[in-house]
Design a protein around this motif. Structure first.
Motif, PDB file in Angstrom:
ATOM      1  N   ALA A  78      12.676 -75.809 -15.176  1.00 45.44           N
ATOM      2  CA  ALA A  78      11.032 -74.541 -15.656  1.00 45.44           C
ATOM      3  C   ALA A  78      10.581 -75.408 -16.661  1.00 45.44           C
ATOM      4  O   ALA A  78      11.164 -75.694 -17.316  1.00 45.44           O
ATOM      5  CB  ALA A  78      12.498 -73.234 -15.615  1.00 45.44           C
ATOM      6  N   GLY A  79       9.577 -74.359 -16.956  1.00 46.25           N
ATOM      7  CA  GLY A  79       9.363 -74.900 -17.952  1.00 46.25           C
ATOM      8  C   GLY A  79      10.094 -73.895 -19.346  1.00 46.25           C
ATOM      9  O   GLY A  79      10.072 -72.292 -19.146  1.00 46.25           O
ATOM     10  N   ARG A 170       2.135 -69.741 -10.327  1.00 43.31           N
ATOM     11  CA  ARG A 170       1.366 -70.676 -11.841  1.00 43.31           C
ATOM     12  C   ARG A 170       2.306 -71.221 -11.897  1.00 43.31           C
ATOM     13  O   ARG A 170       3.048 -71.094 -12.481  1.00 43.31           O
ATOM     14  CB  ARG A 170       0.670 -69.836 -12.529  1.00 43.31           C
ATOM     15  CG  ARG A 170      -0.605 -68.549 -12.352  1.00 43.31           C
ATOM     16  CD  ARG A 170      -1.452 -68.910 -11.939  1.00 43.31           C
ATOM     17  NE  ARG A 170      -2.189 -70.058 -13.312  1.00 43.31           N
ATOM     18  CZ  ARG A 170      -3.233 -70.658 -13.447  1.00 43.31           C
ATOM     19  NH1 ARG A 170      -3.589 -71.310 -12.554  1.00 43.31           N
ATOM     20  NH2 ARG A 170      -3.508 -70.800 -14.829  1.00 43.31           N
ATOM     21  N   PHE A 171       1.138 -72.959 -12.235  1.00 40.05           N
ATOM     22  CA  PHE A 171       2.279 -73.629 -13.708  1.00 40.05           C
ATOM     23  C   PHE A 171       1.874 -73.534 -14.469  1.00 40.05           C
ATOM     24  O   PHE A 171      -0.008 -73.938 -14.656  1.00 40.05           O
ATOM     25  CB  PHE A 171       1.984 -75.109 -12.264  1.00 40.05           C
ATOM     26  CG  PHE A 171       2.707 -76.689 -12.922  1.00 40.05           C
ATOM     27  CD1 PHE A 171       4.259 -76.748 -12.962  1.00 40.05           C
ATOM     28  CD2 PHE A 171       1.850 -76.690 -14.184  1.00 40.05           C
ATOM     29  CE1 PHE A 171       4.645 -77.833 -13.828  1.00 40.05           C
ATOM     30  CE2 PHE A 171       3.089 -78.026 -14.962  1.00 40.05           C
ATOM     31  CZ  PHE A 171       3.961 -77.983 -14.802  1.00 40.05           C
ATOM     32  N   VAL A 172       2.592 -73.248 -15.046  1.00 38.60           N
ATOM     33  CA  VAL A 172       1.816 -72.799 -16.433  1.00 38.60           C
ATOM     34  C   VAL A 172       1.979 -74.475 -17.277  1.00 38.60           C
ATOM     35  O   VAL A 172       2.975 -74.139 -17.643  1.00 38.60           O
ATOM     36  CB  VAL A 172       2.858 -71.980 -17.333  1.00 38.60           C
ATOM     37  CG1 VAL A 172       1.998 -71.504 -18.824  1.00 38.60           C
ATOM     38  CG2 VAL A 172       2.902 -70.483 -16.250  1.00 38.60           C
ATOM     39  N   GLU A 192       8.650 -70.587 -14.522  1.00 45.46           N
ATOM     40  CA  GLU A 192       9.115 -70.989 -13.089  1.00 45.46           C
ATOM     41  C   GLU A 192       8.317 -70.889 -12.341  1.00 45.46           C
ATOM     42  O   GLU A 192       7.784 -69.764 -12.180  1.00 45.46           O
ATOM     43  CB  GLU A 192      10.803 -71.725 -12.904  1.00 45.46           C
ATOM     44  CG  GLU A 192      11.508 -70.515 -12.938  1.00 45.46           C
ATOM     45  CD  GLU A 192      11.572 -69.632 -11.523  1.00 45.46           C
ATOM     46  OE1 GLU A 192      10.939 -69.103 -11.198  1.00 45.46           O
ATOM     47  OE2 GLU A 192      12.912 -69.805 -11.233  1.00 45.46           O
ATOM     48  N   MET A 193       9.072 -71.246 -10.298  1.00 46.06           N
ATOM     49  CA  MET A 193       7.609 -70.434  -9.507  1.00 46.06           C
ATOM     50  C   MET A 193       8.491 -69.658  -8.831  1.00 46.06           C
ATOM     51  O   MET A 193       7.295 -69.042  -7.077  1.00 46.06           O
ATOM     52  CB  MET A 193       6.966 -71.320  -9.083  1.00 46.06           C
ATOM     53  CG  MET A 193       5.846 -71.854 -10.227  1.00 46.06           C
ATOM     54  SD  MET A 193       3.709 -72.994  -9.936  1.00 46.06           S
ATOM     55  CE  MET A 193       3.081 -72.339  -9.136  1.00 46.06           C
ATOM     56  N   SER A 216      12.068 -79.074 -17.753  1.00 42.30           N
ATOM     57  CA  SER A 216      11.548 -80.321 -17.263  1.00 42.30           C
ATOM     58  C   SER A 216      10.265 -80.227 -19.173  1.00 42.30           C
ATOM     59  O   SER A 216       9.469 -81.288 -19.145  1.00 42.30           O
ATOM     60  CB  SER A 216      10.576 -79.877 -16.378  1.00 42.30           C
ATOM     61  OG  SER A 216       9.833 -79.173 -16.239  1.00 42.30           O
ATOM     62  N   ASP A 217       9.140 -79.291 -19.459  1.00 43.64           N
ATOM     63  CA  ASP A 217       8.460 -79.082 -20.032  1.00 43.64           C
ATOM     64  C   ASP A 217       8.251 -78.120 -20.973  1.00 43.64           C
ATOM     65  O   ASP A 217       9.474 -76.616 -21.194  1.00 43.64           O
ATOM     66  CB  ASP A 217       7.320 -79.026 -18.912  1.00 43.64           C
ATOM     67  CG  ASP A 217       6.928 -78.545 -18.273  1.00 43.64           C
ATOM     68  OD1 ASP A 217       6.425 -77.203 -18.558  1.00 43.64           O
ATOM     69  OD2 ASP A 217       7.611 -78.104 -17.558  1.00 43.64           O
TER      70      ASP A 217
END
Ligand code: ADE
Length: 249
Positions: A78-79, A170-172, A192-193, A216-217
């Motif tokens: 996840a971001g 959305r990939f943020v 996450e998605m 991950s980011d």
């Protein structure tokens, strides 16, 4: 004995688990491979949902209707959104919300129409098992990851967080977008998605759900590059170690 479902969105998130289920044959339904087998002596079904809320909801519906699973665990990356939620940290959901759900003014923003719910609660016992497993893995990183990978991602600093995970299609990948999410949902730890969609399906079936995500980011302008590096090097062994320890409990 009904199986426990283990779901990830991407191959990299499940590869290390599938590697320790070598003799199992998958069954393909709706284009997804469902791997029945055993992990830590427990019956499981492991499946790649594919990316996004609809893909994840379809997968969850098959697990519940066709396999009669008694619980669903989601694992992956996840971001990071929350202050101090850094790359390599682990987030275990207490609640999950769809940040792109908005039927206002008919229903309050984020509420899933006709459920009265915006925040789906994770099962407390399963989430507790995932959190305890994550603590064990973080305390024993050298047994799970090579030294150069730990150094590259500064994983010795990695921490566990528990709270709200938000999901959307959305990939943020910009600082502006993650700032907007933080403003709308100040207590969100990670984005996450899939998770909140699976939580909704499990809620409808009355089956317990829990989710664990490795960061991950930071869902910022560098998210795309950071995500790629992390998924390639760290995500799979990290996910597998946490899920196996949770199942062993
Ligand atoms: N999964 C991992 N990183 C993500 C991001 N930045 N946005 C959405 N899903 C993610």
């Amino acid at each position: 004995d009904a199986p426990i479902a283990i779901v990830g969105a991407m191959h990299e998130e499940l590869a290390a688990l599938l590697a320790v289920m070598p003799d199992e044959q998958p069954e393909t339904i709706a284009g997804r491979e469902f791997w029945r087998g055993h992990l830590e002596g427990r019956p499981v079904v492991v499946v790649l949902s594919r990316i996004g809320k609809a893909a994840a909801a379809t997968t969850a519906a098959v697990l519940l209707a066709r396999y009669g699973v008694r619980a669903v665990l989601f694992t992956g990356v996840a971001g990071g959104l929350g202050d101090g939620v850094a790359v390599g940290d682990v987030v275990v959901a207490r609640e999950l919300l769809q940040h792109d759900m908005d039927a206002s003014p008919l229903f309050p923003r984020h509420e899933v129409p006709l459920t009265g719910i915006a925040r789906f609660a994770a099962d407390a016992a399963l989430a507790g098992a995932l959190a305890a497993a994550a603590e064990e893995v973080l305390a024993a990183l050298p047994t799970h990851l090579p030294a150069e990978v730990q150094a590259e991602f500064a994983l010795t600093q990695a921490r566990l967080h528990r709270g709200l995970i938000v999901s959307g299609d959305r990939f943020v990948a910009t600082a502006a977008e993650s700032a907007a999410l933080r403003a709308a949902l100040p207590d969100a730890l990670a984005v996450e998605m899939e998770g909140a969609a699976v939580a909704q399906v499990c809620h409808d079936w009355g089956v317990p759900f829990a989710a664990v995500r490795t960061i991950s980011d930071r869902a910022d302008d560098a998210a795309h590059a950071d995500f790629g590096r992390f998924v390639a090097r760290v995500a799979s062994p990290f996910s597998a170690a946490i899920v196996r320890r949770a199942l062993a409990r």
